[in-house]
Design an enzyme around this catalytic site. Structure first.
Site, PDB file in Angstrom:
ATOM      1  N   ASP A  76       0.845  -1.185   0.000  1.00 45.59           N
ATOM      2  CA  ASP A  76       0.000   0.000   0.000  1.00 45.59           C
ATOM      3  C   ASP A  76       0.888   1.245   0.000  1.00 45.59           C
ATOM      4  O   ASP A  76       1.869   1.321   0.760  1.00 45.59           O
ATOM      5  CB  ASP A  76      -0.900   0.005   1.241  1.00 45.59           C
ATOM      6  CG  ASP A  76      -1.915   1.132   1.201  1.00 45.59           C
ATOM      7  OD1 ASP A  76      -2.969   0.952   0.559  1.00 45.59           O
ATOM      8  OD2 ASP A  76      -1.651   2.195   1.799  1.00 45.59           O
ATOM      9  N   ASN A 129      -2.558  13.066  -3.806  1.00 39.22           N
ATOM     10  CA  ASN A 129      -3.648  13.503  -4.687  1.00 39.22           C
ATOM     11  C   ASN A 129      -4.150  14.895  -4.312  1.00 39.22           C
ATOM     12  O   ASN A 129      -4.375  15.744  -5.193  1.00 39.22           O
ATOM     13  CB  ASN A 129      -4.806  12.509  -4.617  1.00 39.22           C
ATOM     14  CG  ASN A 129      -4.585  11.304  -5.508  1.00 39.22           C
ATOM     15  OD1 ASN A 129      -3.836  11.370  -6.484  1.00 39.22           O
ATOM     16  ND2 ASN A 129      -5.217  10.184  -5.171  1.00 39.22           N
ATOM     17  N   HIS A 159      -4.648  14.653  -9.000  1.00 33.06           N
ATOM     18  CA  HIS A 159      -4.823  13.240  -9.336  1.00 33.06           C
ATOM     19  C   HIS A 159      -3.912  12.787 -10.471  1.00 33.06           C
ATOM     20  O   HIS A 159      -3.531  11.616 -10.536  1.00 33.06           O
ATOM     21  CB  HIS A 159      -6.289  12.988  -9.705  1.00 33.06           C
ATOM     22  CG  HIS A 159      -7.212  13.025  -8.520  1.00 33.06           C
ATOM     23  ND1 HIS A 159      -7.382  11.965  -7.668  1.00 33.06           N
ATOM     24  CD2 HIS A 159      -7.996  14.032  -8.036  1.00 33.06           C
ATOM     25  CE1 HIS A 159      -8.240  12.280  -6.712  1.00 33.06           C
ATOM     26  NE2 HIS A 159      -8.639  13.545  -6.912  1.00 33.06           N
ATOM     27  N   ASP A 195      -1.700   9.537 -10.299  1.00 33.80           N
ATOM     28  CA  ASP A 195      -1.681   8.457 -11.296  1.00 33.80           C
ATOM     29  C   ASP A 195      -0.263   8.154 -11.741  1.00 33.80           C
ATOM     30  O   ASP A 195       0.110   6.987 -11.928  1.00 33.80           O
ATOM     31  CB  ASP A 195      -2.531   8.850 -12.501  1.00 33.80           C
ATOM     32  CG  ASP A 195      -4.017   8.865 -12.183  1.00 33.80           C
ATOM     33  OD1 ASP A 195      -4.403   8.311 -11.139  1.00 33.80           O
ATOM     34  OD2 ASP A 195      -4.787   9.439 -12.986  1.00 33.80           O
ATOM     35  N   GLU A 242      -4.594   2.526  -4.361  1.00 32.33           N
ATOM     36  CA  GLU A 242      -3.135   2.545  -4.250  1.00 32.33           C
ATOM     37  C   GLU A 242      -2.588   1.241  -3.694  1.00 32.33           C
ATOM     38  O   GLU A 242      -1.461   1.201  -3.191  1.00 32.33           O
ATOM     39  CB  GLU A 242      -2.709   3.719  -3.351  1.00 32.33           C
ATOM     40  CG  GLU A 242      -3.096   3.596  -1.895  1.00 32.33           C
ATOM     41  CD  GLU A 242      -4.503   4.089  -1.590  1.00 32.33           C
ATOM     42  OE1 GLU A 242      -4.780   4.355  -0.420  1.00 32.33           O
ATOM     43  OE2 GLU A 242      -5.324   4.205  -2.534  1.00 32.33           O
TER      44      GLU A 242
END
Length: 400
Positions: free
Chosen positions: A277, A285, A290, A294, A320
């Protein structure tokens, strides 16, 4: 919309000139002539050689009819010249023959043979009936036995007919009725030969056009099949891959990992699995947007792929979170792999485009135990270890 290329969009009428037996479309006619070139070279050479040999063999009949006279020697010389020229042209046609570029080369043997037949009349005027039969046979041979275009054959046959008729009028003393009969026979031979060859030319081109059209349809079918396979491959890729990272999606990972789990149980080989994680991903973010988030996921996916073995399975589990299955790997070895992966991800921050990020990951590891009956038990232990690591402050590897 049809995928067929323009050159293969064939019409079904295949129009042919009724007077020549050739395609109305020049391009199609050129393609046809190029296609039959090898066959025409062989058949023309063979037919001309046979015709020349037959023409030369009639020297025996010359001797029988005129004896050892000046006319006989003239006939021998004439036949030798005709045979020699025809043999030379047969060799030339076998090497350079081509209806598209050297039509004259195919026409010349017919005109030479026709000239030789015509010259027999003044040298053997008393054998008109025999010569008449030979002319009829020669005309039919021109049309049906020696491969050539209808226009070329028609020209040579008319030359033979008219030349023979003129030679008969000038060199023999026959009545007008005989001349008329000879004329009618020559007309009949040319008409029959013309329409016979016209039909052959038409049927050959019709067959070629249909075959060409079928090949076009086959090419279209192959293109459509390839396009369908491409679409199926894309659909399969969409169904199996995560759109952002290119890793296996959750469903595809579970399918592959379940197969790996069953094989490990049957063969008794170790299997380890860890959940990964990205720490504080929501902050990334919220702070940088975002699109930057990404990009972080993409870079982490690439780092994982570079750090793992080809036989290892990695997938994006959602958001994630990533999951990795390590076949034939014990718990201690899996912990080393996880530590190496942690370092690789942390090293991403040294890049100029990632320098503002403090990247770290938390990893929970579990291995297969004798009592495990399915993959879910292994996943739950790895997930539990992951959340232990997150509660303890993140950026760490926790073993279940």
């Amino acid at each position: 919309m049809s995928l067929m290329a323009p050159e293969f969009r064939e019409r079904t009428d295949h129009q042919v000139y009724w007077m020549t037996g050739q395609f109305r479309e020049r391009d199609r006619e050129d393609v046809y002539r190029r296609t039959i070139k090898p066959r025409v070279r062989f058949e023309s050479r063979l037919a001309i050689v046979v015709a020349a040999m037959i023409f030369g063999m009639f020297t025996i009949s010359d001797y029988f009819y005129v004896g050892q006279s000046a006319a006989f020697y003239a006939l021998v010389i004439m036949r030798a010249i005709v045979v020699g020229c025809c043999l030379a042209l047969a060799m030339a046609i076998g090497r350079w023959g081509n209806y598209s570029q050297r039509l004259w080369l195919h026409a010349l043997p017919l005109w030479i043979l026709a000239t030789g037949i015509i010259l027999i009349v003044p040298l053997r005027p008393d054998t008109l009936s025999t010569q008449m039969l030979a002319v009829i046979v020669a005309i039919m041979a021109f049309y049906l036995l020696i491969p050539n275009l209808l226009t070329v054959v028609t020209g040579a046959s008319l030359y033979l007919s008219v030349g023979f008729l003129v030679a008969v009028v000038l060199a023999t003393d026959v009545s007008a009725v005989v001349i008329l009969r000879i004329t009618l026979l020559l007309i009949m031979a040319n008409v029959v030969g013309f329409f016979a060859l016209l039909r052959v030319e038409y049927l050959q081109r019709k067959q070629f056009a249909l075959l060409h059209e079928e090949r076009g349809h086959n090419r279209q079918l192959l293109r459509e099949m390839a396009h369908r396979r491409s679409l199926e491959s894309q659909l399969r890729r969409l169904a199996e891959q995560d759109a952002l990272t290119g890793l296996a999606n959750r469903g595809h990972f579970m399918k592959r990992a379940q197969t790996l789990f069953q094989r490990s149980r049957v063969e008794g080989i170790p299997l380890s699995l860890f959940m990964l994680d990205v720490d504080h991903f929501k902050v990334i973010n919220d702070t940088w947007g975002h699109s930057q988030g990404d990009q972080v996921l993409i870079e982490i996916a690439e780092a994982c792929q570079q750090s793992l073995r080809p036989q290892d399975i990695i997938g994006r589990f959602g958001g994630e979170e990533f999951v990795v299955a390590l076949p034939d790997t014990r718990l201690d070895d899996a912990k080393q792999v996880a530590a190496r992966l942690q370092q690789a991800i942390a090293g991403l921050a040294s890049r100029s485009d990632m320098s503002m990020l403090a990247l770290s990951v938390t990893i929970g590891i579990a291995d297969m135990r004798p009592g495990d009956t399915d993959l879910d038990a292994l996943l739950k232990r790895a997930d539990k270890a992951l959340y232990v690591g997150k509660r303890e402050g993140r950026d760490r590897v926790v073993v279940s």
